[in-house]
Motif scaffolding. Sequence first.
Motif: not given
Length: 259
Positions: A223-250
């Motif tokens: 029940n989580g949300a997954f996203s990717i940010d990757s600017p087009s500039e060289p060496t800007a890198g990539t950021r991956v984010r995951l958000r999960v409700p605490i209740t889903s861990l149990h």
Amino acid sequence: MAATMVAGIFFSVLLGNRLNSQFTDISRLSAEAVFARAEERATAERLTIARDLHDSLAKSIHGIRMLAESLDSSLGAENHPDAPLSHTLLEAADEASREARLVLDGLRSGGDEDIIGALVEEATRWGARTGLSVTVNRGDSDTPLPCSTEAMWQLQRILGEILANIERHAHATSVDLSIFHDDSCFRLDVRDNGIGFREDVKDLYREGHYGLAGLRERSETLNGAFSIDSPSEPTAGTRVRLRVPITSLHSASDKEKIV
């Protein structure tokens, strides 16, 4: 006479309420006992499967990896034209070995283990193997965060796939791993300093590149949300984010206790 009837009704209602409460407690305890027995049987089965896999498949994969490493070293020293191919074979053997280790770790886990510690350990091992710098930020708290076996497996696979993509495609030299949680949400952020994606991320999702569809599907099972940010500039890198409700861990039983 009327007073006696009222008293009788009162005690009947009181007795009925107590009986209902006791029946409810008995039903709850019975359900918990059934769940505990099922968990115990499942744990025993997982350990049996883990032993079988370790004694067969895992050892075979390890042997293949050793042969691939020897071949890669030999062809590389000779500057053989097939050296790049042997190196690709070694990388594939490494990946298979890592996947097997994750499967075995997941099967051996009995649940309620510290997910933060497990993810930090996974990233640390990966950094030591690849030689990339890994910085971990887990906030101000070193308190373990219990996690069910199912959620542990999914989160380890998600992080493993993210790190594998960085190793294969990013040409990065460093990775920042941030893991935070509060009473409602578990957050995982992975950022690298690599070349980023040249293609539009939406196209990559649609075309199924880099295992992104699988990452999204795994996050959705929690029940989580997954996203990717990757600017087009060289060496800007990539950021991956995951958000999960605490209740889903149990596990299911833990969720009942939380509610």
